[in-house]
Write a protein that holds these residues in place. Structure first.
Motif, short mmCIF file in Angstrom:
data_model
loop_
_atom_site.label_atom_id
_atom_site.label_comp_id
_atom_site.label_asym_id
_atom_site.label_seq_id
_atom_site.Cartn_x
_atom_site.Cartn_y
_atom_site.Cartn_z
N ASN A 154 0.80 -1.23 0.00
CA ASN A 154 0.00 0.00 0.00
C ASN A 154 0.83 1.28 0.00
N THR A 155 2.16 1.15 -0.01
CA THR A 155 3.03 2.32 -0.21
C THR A 155 3.55 2.38 -1.64
N ALA A 156 3.04 1.51 -2.51
CA ALA A 156 3.47 1.39 -3.91
C ALA A 156 4.87 0.80 -4.03
N ARG A 157 5.33 0.12 -2.98
CA ARG A 157 6.60 -0.61 -3.06
C ARG A 157 6.34 -1.99 -3.68
N GLN A 172 0.02 -8.57 2.13
CA GLN A 172 0.08 -7.49 3.11
C GLN A 172 -1.20 -7.49 3.93
N ASP A 173 -1.06 -7.50 5.27
CA ASP A 173 -2.25 -7.54 6.12
C ASP A 173 -2.76 -6.12 6.40
N ARG A 174 -3.84 -6.04 7.15
CA ARG A 174 -4.48 -4.74 7.40
C ARG A 174 -3.63 -3.82 8.27
N HIS A 175 -2.63 -4.37 8.94
CA HIS A 175 -1.73 -3.56 9.77
C HIS A 175 -0.51 -3.08 8.99
N GLY A 176 -0.41 -3.48 7.73
CA GLY A 176 0.71 -3.05 6.90
C GLY A 176 1.88 -4.00 6.88
#
Length: 290
Positions: free
Chosen positions: A147-150, A186-190
């Motif tokens: 979710n950081t586009a990595r 990737q989980d909901r906590h990042g």
């Protein structure tokens, strides 16, 4: 804890499904080699209009957070945005063996071509990736974008690389005996979870924790990872399915995988066979909870 059989509604005549994704409007998109389908409000629609732009077999599939559906053949990239279907102009760079695609979450797509290697389509251009020359010819096993586009990229020779949105490349020093990372989630906590042929790794807060497979923790040949609404991880392995409390993973990291409390389900619990995948990030659960 036990598995319970549930009654399901079967969608008929859709063939062997090999890609699935959910768009923000609640539509479930899926594809086989010949057709792309959309399931919404109890109805299934086959998108025959895609055949106006290609007659080739479909090979890659992904849905980005904005709802764009990306589909690839061996040599083509197709974009479905709302009611608009278009064949992406890949420029002069010849690709003929695309086998993996992943949305970059910024309007572009990462793709791997067996001959050309890892490529990035963005700003209406197809560019080579910023990977160093030592990766030339290396076969990509899996691509997942967090979710950081990595972009997280695993290779068939067990190497693991991340590429940040500014093209910063990091080659991660992973344990030699962990094997090949086949599942990335990737989980909901990042936290990013990486399932390998020899164990399970987690990346959070800038560091990795890895638990190797043991007789007590049969995390061998992990092919799928997903998180349920209670925060438990469900992990598909060669012999069945593991259910792991993510907080338990942290505790076990200090005492070794032999101390990891978990539930394990196999054919004796009603599982028909080896789980191949539960759905990619964003595709395991629709907005209505299904």
């Amino acid at each position: 804890h036990r598995l319970s059989p549930i009654k399901v509604n079967s969608l008929q005549n859709v063939g062997l499904v090999s890609g699935i994704g959910v768009t923000p409007d609640g539509s479930v998109w899926f594809r086989n080699a010949d057709d792309v389908f959309q399931f919404k409000s109890g109805q299934t629609k086959k998108h025959d209009e895609l055949r106006r732009v290609t007659r080739n077999l479909y090979r890659g599939f992904d849905v980005d957070p904005s709802g764009i559906v990306w589909i690839s053949t061996r040599s083509e990239l197709i974009k479905v945005a709302g009611n608009q279907t278009s064949l992406v102009d890949l420029g002069s760079r010849r690709v003929a063996s695309i086998n993996t695609i992943a949305s970059d979450r910024l309007g572009g797509v990462w793709l791997h071509d067996i001959d050309q290697g890892l490529l990035h389509w963005r700003n209406n251009r197809l560019e080579p990736s910023p990977l160093p020359p030592v990766f030339e010819g290396a076969r990509v096993e899996s691509i997942q974008v967090d979710n950081t586009a990595r972009a997280w990229i695993s290779f068939a020779d067990s190497r693991l690389v991340t590429i940040d949105r500014d093209d910063t490349v990091t080659v991660h020093d992973m344990p030699d005996d962990i094997g090949v990372y086949q599942a990335i989630f990737q989980d909901r906590h990042g936290a990013v979870w990486l399932g390998a042929t020899g164990g399970l790794s987690r990346y959070q807060g800038g560091r990795f924790i890895t638990l190797r497979r043991t007789e007590a923790f049969p995390a061998d040949t992990i092919t799928a990872i997903v998180e349920d609404e209670s925060g438990f991880l469900w992990i598909g392995v060669a012999s069945g399915v593991l259910r792991v409390d993510r907080t338990e993973f942290e505790r076990a990291a200090t005492v070794g995988s032999i101390g990891l409390r978990h539930s394990f389900y196999d054919t004796s619990d009603g599982i028909a066979g080896r789980p191949r995948w539960f759905g990619k990030q964003g595709a395991a659960r629709a907005p209505d909870g299904r």
